[in-house]
Design an enzyme around this catalytic site. Structure first.
Site, mmCIF file in Angstrom:
data_model
loop_
_atom_site.group_PDB
_atom_site.id
_atom_site.type_symbol
_atom_site.label_atom_id
_atom_site.label_comp_id
_atom_site.label_asym_id
_atom_site.label_seq_id
_atom_site.Cartn_x
_atom_site.Cartn_y
_atom_site.Cartn_z
ATOM 1 C CB SER A 1 2.087 1.858 -0.164
ATOM 2 O OG SER A 1 2.809 2.406 0.930
ATOM 3 C CE1 TYR B 1 0.542 -1.964 3.475
ATOM 4 C CE2 TYR B 1 2.465 -0.593 3.099
ATOM 5 C CZ TYR B 1 1.096 -0.759 3.120
ATOM 6 O OH TYR B 1 0.277 0.300 2.764
#
Length: 266
Positions: free
Chosen positions: A157, A170
């Site tokens: 990501s 995350y």
């Protein structure tokens, strides 16, 4: 006159062909994973469609078969090592090998400051978004070493290279995916195995839609973070992953490729 060693354009496009390859796609029941599974099948790969959702597995598999491709579904939890092994066993028993893998399964954060984050939320995030990638790499690489090579792409990501507020679980997991990718690429390049990562920005997927909700102010803020002026589409990530898995990317390993509309440049 010096000989031109640059491949012809048509040869370069031929290298994108995946005919004769067997690919495992995790998180293939929706979003980026489903789109990538369909794309690889359209380019000739036999695809193992792996997801924790039975309905998602069946939907992606049906679409591939409807389009004339070859796919086999398997319902798995990628944090379970026996399930990870089962996906590889299925690929080998059904299609005779494993040449490509897109480790894409993952979840979003519930969101909380570090000091307020429950330990169980942290542990669940690391298990799903990082440990699952470790398990996939461990068993995929074992098979690919014996087979003589292969290509793997992991979904990281933009949060794998920059920080974001209130999603520390995350961010940490996705930074870990980038590190795993680079370390594995170094360790196994000599075995003919390429390992890369894609770093999506804001992509129009069910996960992002759920995170943004229906608040147009939130959506506008997310869009403004992308210099390109819009959110991305699943196919744009699928195309990048498919390229990295193909022979067209034969000199690429250890890359963390941002496909993010310029988000991480900001």
């Amino acid at each position: 006159m010096r000989e031109n060693t640059v491949p012809a354009v048509d040869a370069a496009f031929t290298q994108l062909n995946m005919a004769g390859r067997v690919a495992i796609i995790t998180g293939a029941g929706s979003g980026i994973g489903a789109t990538t599974a369909v794309l690889l099948a359209a380019r000739g790969a036999a695809v193992i469609v792996a997801d924790i959702s039975a309905a998602g597995c069946e939907a992606t598999t049906e679409q591939i078969r409807r389009d004339g491709g070859s796919a086999t579904p398997i319902v798995v939890d990628m944090t379970d090592e026996s399930d990870v092994r089962a996906t590889i066993d299925l690929a080998v028993s059904t299609y005779g090998g494993l040449h490509a893998a897109f480790n894409n399964a993952g979840i979003g954060s519930k969101g909380a400051p570090l000091t307020d984050m429950p330990l169980e939320d942290w542990q669940h995030m690391i298990s799903v978004n990082l440990t699952s990638i470790f398990l996939c790499l461990k068993h995929q690489i074992r098979h690919m070493k014996n087979q003589g090579g292969g290509a793997i792409v992991n979904t990281a990501s933009g949060a794998g290279v920059v920080g974001f507020p209130n999603v520390i679980d995350y961010v940490a997991a996705k930074h870990g995916v980038v590190g795993l990718t680079r370390a594995a690429a170094i360790d196994y390049a000599g075995h003919g195995i390429r390992v890369n990562a894609v770093l999506p920005g804001g992509i129009e997927t069910p996960m992002l839609t759920s995170a943004m909700g229906k608040d147009e102010i939130v959506r506008s803020a997310v869009v403004r973070g992308h210099p390109i002026g819009r959110l991305g589409q699943s196919l744009e990530i699928a195309e990048a992953a498919a390229w990295l898995l193909s022979d067209a990317a034969s000199f690429v390993t250890g890359s963390a490729m941002a496909v993010d509309g310029g988000y991480t440049c900001m």
